[in-house]
Design a protein around this motif. Structure first.
Motif, PDB file in Angstrom:
ATOM      1  N   ASP A   1      10.892  15.885  36.752  1.00  0.00           N
ATOM      2  CA  ASP A   1      11.053  17.064  37.605  1.00  0.00           C
ATOM      3  C   ASP A   1      11.037  16.730  39.091  1.00  0.00           C
ATOM      4  N   TRP A   2      10.704  15.491  39.446  1.00  0.00           N
ATOM      5  CA  TRP A   2      10.566  15.143  40.864  1.00  0.00           C
ATOM      6  C   TRP A   2      11.892  15.314  41.577  1.00  0.00           C
ATOM      7  N   ARG A   3      11.831  15.838  42.787  1.00  0.00           N
ATOM      8  CA  ARG A   3      13.022  15.960  43.628  1.00  0.00           C
ATOM      9  C   ARG A   3      12.717  15.407  45.004  1.00  0.00           C
TER      10      ARG A   3
ATOM     11  N   ARG B   1      13.315  17.763  51.127  1.00  0.00           N
ATOM     12  CA  ARG B   1      14.479  18.429  51.715  1.00  0.00           C
ATOM     13  C   ARG B   1      14.939  17.704  52.979  1.00  0.00           C
TER      14      ARG B   1
END
Length: 267
Positions: free
Chosen positions: A34-36, A39
């Motif tokens: 799930d890591w992103r 931004r």
């Protein structure tokens, strides 16, 4: 599965992941999946709106109004003041920068029918809150029209010391902290991401026309999430919350029923 502290330590020192249970291993794999990445896009410009050092609910409402979430209210400085241009029935709340949960100290009364009852309730509330929260600074009263919708949401903002600004959406009202039906995102978010958050909150499914029920104004709810998430551009705000945000029928918008904001300590 056995208790093998020495083996776990040897594996850790060698840089090899080791887990006591399969469930913990699965949790770590899910977190990795799930890591992103952080931004990189620029934030929207910060809303130019000044806040006092110790904001109360009226100050929080003015901030949210500057973000596009205006709901009608009036201020009373004393119990004898009149709520001008306010349609009854109304809700009455004590104003204080020190009381995040006014209900717990008798600082909220709903469905007040007229001006005489309003003055009586305000006088009684002032004495009651002063007894139950003697250290709280009381700055007056807030009066708002009673509003009824199809559902309630909580929208929160927090500047987390580890991950940065985050925005929260969940089912709102007095049961918000009981059921914990919430979802989180890094702030700010756009409308598409806000709609994805709505889809993740189980309690919001009822407002999507579940089994023929009336549909709520979910686009207006998404826009409210976007608006609150824009607080990420304000370094002087550490926390903020709308609970509940009343969700009306399709195309009828949303209403801020209660609001709260906390300034950053170094602001």
């Amino acid at each position: 599965m056995p208790q093998a502290d020495a083996s776990l330590r040897l594996l850790a020192e060698a840089g090899i992941p080791a887990f006591r249970t399969p469930e913990v291993a699965a949790d770590c794999m899910r977190a990795w999946s799930d890591w992103r990445a952080p931004r990189t896009e620029a934030m929207s410009p910060a809303i130019e709106h000044s806040l006092p050092a110790a904001p109360d609910e009226a100050d929080a409402r003015r901030l949210f109004a500057a973000l596009g979430l205006a709901s009608p209210f009036a201020l009373l400085r004393t119990p004898q003041d009149a709520a001008k241009d306010m349609a009854f029935p109304v809700a009455l709340k004590i104003l204080s920068p020190d009381l995040a949960h006014k209900t717990e100290v008798g600082g909220v009364r709903l469905g007040i029918a007229g001006p005489d009852a309003l003055r009586q309730e305000a006088a009684a509330m002032q004495g009651r809150v002063a007894r139950m929260a003697p250290a709280a600074r009381l700055t007056g009263f807030l009066v708002q029209p009673m509003a009824k919708g199809l559902g309630e949401a909580i929208i929160g903002f927090r500047r987390d010391p580890e991950v940065g600004p985050v925005v929260l959406l969940g089912t709102g009202g007095i049961t918000a902290k009981l059921f914990r039906d919430v979802t989180l995102r890094l702030a700010p978010v756009d409308k598409a991401e806000a709609m994805a958050m709505i889809a993740e909150v189980k309690g919001m499914r009822l407002l999507g026309g579940w089994r023929g029920l009336p549909r709520g104004d979910l686009p207006a709810l998404a826009q409210a999430v976007v608006a609150v998430s824009r607080l990420a551009a304000r370094d002087d705000i550490s926390e903020a919350e709308i609970n509940p945000l009343i969700i009306h029928a399709e195309s009828e918008g949303v209403t801020v029923a209660d609001a709260w904001v906390v300034r950053a300590q170094d602001a």
